[in-house]
Design an enzyme around this catalytic site. Structure first.
Site, PDB file in Angstrom:
ATOM      1  N   GLY A  13     -40.938 -45.704  47.998  1.00 38.30           N
ATOM      2  CA  GLY A  13     -41.252 -46.649  46.935  1.00 38.30           C
ATOM      3  C   GLY A  13     -41.328 -45.966  45.581  1.00 38.30           C
ATOM      4  O   GLY A  13     -41.874 -44.875  45.450  1.00 38.30           O
ATOM      5  N   ARG A  74     -33.321 -47.154  50.654  1.00 39.43           N
ATOM      6  CA  ARG A  74     -33.493 -46.976  52.093  1.00 39.43           C
ATOM      7  C   ARG A  74     -32.229 -46.344  52.684  1.00 39.43           C
ATOM      8  O   ARG A  74     -31.124 -46.590  52.204  1.00 39.43           O
ATOM      9  CB  ARG A  74     -33.755 -48.319  52.772  1.00 39.43           C
ATOM     10  CG  ARG A  74     -35.067 -48.963  52.344  1.00 39.43           C
ATOM     11  CD  ARG A  74     -35.344 -50.220  53.155  1.00 39.43           C
ATOM     12  NE  ARG A  74     -36.555 -50.887  52.716  1.00 39.43           N
ATOM     13  CZ  ARG A  74     -37.777 -50.551  53.095  1.00 39.43           C
ATOM     14  NH1 ARG A  74     -37.944 -49.531  53.946  1.00 39.43           N
ATOM     15  NH2 ARG A  74     -38.826 -51.198  52.660  1.00 39.43           N
ATOM     16  N   ASP A 105     -45.273 -40.531  52.788  1.00 39.37           N
ATOM     17  CA  ASP A 105     -45.287 -39.986  54.140  1.00 39.37           C
ATOM     18  C   ASP A 105     -43.919 -40.060  54.813  1.00 39.37           C
ATOM     19  O   ASP A 105     -43.465 -39.096  55.435  1.00 39.37           O
ATOM     20  CB  ASP A 105     -46.324 -40.744  54.976  1.00 39.37           C
ATOM     21  CG  ASP A 105     -46.458 -40.181  56.378  1.00 39.37           C
ATOM     22  OD1 ASP A 105     -46.964 -39.055  56.510  1.00 39.37           O
ATOM     23  OD2 ASP A 105     -46.034 -40.854  57.331  1.00 39.37           O
ATOM     24  N   THR A 128     -46.939 -41.383  46.034  1.00 43.92           N
ATOM     25  CA  THR A 128     -47.237 -42.659  46.676  1.00 43.92           C
ATOM     26  C   THR A 128     -48.485 -43.271  46.083  1.00 43.92           C
ATOM     27  O   THR A 128     -49.498 -42.580  45.901  1.00 43.92           O
ATOM     28  CB  THR A 128     -47.421 -42.495  48.198  1.00 43.92           C
ATOM     29  OG1 THR A 128     -47.994 -43.681  48.740  1.00 43.92           O
ATOM     30  CG2 THR A 128     -48.297 -41.302  48.533  1.00 43.92           C
ATOM     31  N   ASP A 130     -50.427 -45.268  47.523  1.00 42.22           N
ATOM     32  CA  ASP A 130     -51.453 -45.492  48.545  1.00 42.22           C
ATOM     33  C   ASP A 130     -52.441 -44.333  48.679  1.00 42.22           C
ATOM     34  O   ASP A 130     -53.487 -44.491  49.320  1.00 42.22           O
ATOM     35  CB  ASP A 130     -50.790 -45.721  49.909  1.00 42.22           C
ATOM     36  CG  ASP A 130     -50.045 -47.046  49.971  1.00 42.22           C
ATOM     37  OD1 ASP A 130     -50.446 -47.980  49.255  1.00 42.22           O
ATOM     38  OD2 ASP A 130     -49.058 -47.135  50.716  1.00 42.22           O
ATOM     39  N   ASP A 132     -52.311 -41.714  50.562  1.00 45.52           N
ATOM     40  CA  ASP A 132     -52.563 -41.596  51.997  1.00 45.52           C
ATOM     41  C   ASP A 132     -51.951 -40.342  52.621  1.00 45.52           C
ATOM     42  O   ASP A 132     -51.768 -40.293  53.843  1.00 45.52           O
ATOM     43  CB  ASP A 132     -52.035 -42.843  52.717  1.00 45.52           C
ATOM     44  CG  ASP A 132     -50.540 -43.050  52.522  1.00 45.52           C
ATOM     45  OD1 ASP A 132     -49.924 -42.325  51.722  1.00 45.52           O
ATOM     46  OD2 ASP A 132     -49.983 -43.958  53.178  1.00 45.52           O
ATOM     47  N   ARG A 174     -50.744 -51.065  53.478  1.00 49.99           N
ATOM     48  CA  ARG A 174     -50.587 -51.550  54.853  1.00 49.99           C
ATOM     49  C   ARG A 174     -51.494 -50.802  55.819  1.00 49.99           C
ATOM     50  O   ARG A 174     -52.070 -51.394  56.725  1.00 49.99           O
ATOM     51  CB  ARG A 174     -49.126 -51.402  55.307  1.00 49.99           C
ATOM     52  CG  ARG A 174     -48.184 -52.425  54.722  1.00 49.99           C
ATOM     53  CD  ARG A 174     -46.838 -52.398  55.429  1.00 49.99           C
ATOM     54  NE  ARG A 174     -46.191 -51.098  55.360  1.00 49.99           N
ATOM     55  CZ  ARG A 174     -45.382 -50.726  54.364  1.00 49.99           C
ATOM     56  NH1 ARG A 174     -45.128 -51.554  53.373  1.00 49.99           N
ATOM     57  NH2 ARG A 174     -44.823 -49.531  54.368  1.00 49.99           N
TER      58      ARG A 174
END
Length: 321
Positions: A13, A74, A105, A128, A130, A132, A174
């Site tokens: 992303g 992608r 990730d 990212t 997130d 994460d 998510r």
């Protein structure tokens, strides 16, 4: 052995701060007298041989821009050993001896496989929203995304108060609730729903009714997408409380915008570290920040461990609500 040519790519992303990191990689490499190539459109560009040599001018007027000038896409083919071999061969024919990957990730996992199968030196940067990636408490762009959400909460609070409404704000995340939790606390939300923590909607609605009976004019509920659909939760909340409820799904607005000072500075610092590391022969490492300091995390550990949400944030959100 000192490298003579490296490449940089962004993957996954898009997010504000990627440009600042790529810019730092490019200019650091050039400062060290090393050729640097840009891979357009992530792993798809690697397989399509969409690779070009970059100059200092190639990354001018970028540090303040969101998105990624290199593009991202992608690439299902890269998930196969044959696809990764094809991408590797496109790098080798240009004399590229190392690769800096800026992504989350999934992107770093792709890099770890490429390194295992081909021996190509890989250095990762955690790009990212997130936040994460295991082994660090900061990833490039998470600060800008959190600020975007808080700005939206501030605006939504005005209309929620005017109409005595309950306002649900759905944000990205998510599998990780960091973004929801940080923006919820900073935005003064009454409730923050995240995938890591179970919640009871009946208990929440009872608390909301009690607050309204005591004179409260509005409530803000931040929902990470992994905790459930804010639209469905909003319907249930309105039905159970009888209070006018609205839902705002922020979506990809969280990925855009000019990066904050923190993201520009930290992305620049990490970009320099990554370039110097790959040039000097380092491999299989991800650079990030932890407790305010740059840390080097093993690439394979970073992609094979799951980062957990700080329980102190969960406690603080509850206390301050």
């Amino acid at each position: 052995m000192i490298k003579k040519a490296i490449a940089v790519m962004t993957s996954g992303g898009d997010s504000p701060g990627m440009n600042a990191a790529a810019r730092a990689v490019v200019r650091t490499a050039l400062y060290e007298g090393v050729k640097v190539y840009g891979i357009n459109n992530g792993y798809q560009g690697m397989l399509d041989d969409d690779i070009e040599e970059l100059t200092s001018r190639s990354v001018s007027d970028l540090i303040q821009r969101g998105g990624t000038f290199l593009g991202t896409a992608r690439c299902p083919e890269f998930k196969t050993p044959e696809g990764r071999r094809k991408g590797y061969e496109n790098l080798v024919k240009r004399g590229i001896e190392g690769l800096v990957i800026i992504g989350g990730d999934g992107s770093l996992t792709g890099g770890s496989l490429l390194s295992k199968e081909t021996g190509l030196p890989i250095v990762g940067l955690p790009g990212t929203i997130d936040n994460d990636v295991w082994g660090m408490d900061y990833t490039i762009v998470c600060d800008t995304a959190a600020n975007t959400i808080v700005d939206a909460i501030n605006k939504l609070r005005d209309t929620a108060s005017a109409h005595r409404r309950i306002m649900l704000v759905e944000v990205m995340g998510r599998n990780s609730g960091w973004l929801a939790m940080m923006s919820g606390i900073a935005g003064g939300a009454e409730f923050v729903l995240v995938p890591e923590v179970k919640f009871n909607i009946d208990t929440m609605c009872e608390e909301i009714k009690e607050m309204y009976d005591a004179g409260k004019r509005y409530s803000i509920i931040v929902v990470a997408e992994g905790a459930g659909s804010a639209i469905e939760i909003g319907k249930a909340v309105e039905e159970k409380t009888g209070i006018d409820t609205r839902v705002s799904v922020l979506g990809h607005i969280q990925r855009g915008g000019s990066p904050t000072v923190e993201d520009r500075m930290k992305a620049s610092m990490l970009g320099e570290k990554a370039a110097l590391a790959i040039i000097s022969g380092a491999s299989d490492v991800v650079f990030g920040f932890n407790e305010g300091k740059v840390v080097a995390v093993n690439l394979f550990e970073a992609v094979n461990n799951t980062k957990t949400l700080n329980p102190e944030l969960v406690r603080l959100a509850r206390v301050l609500a």
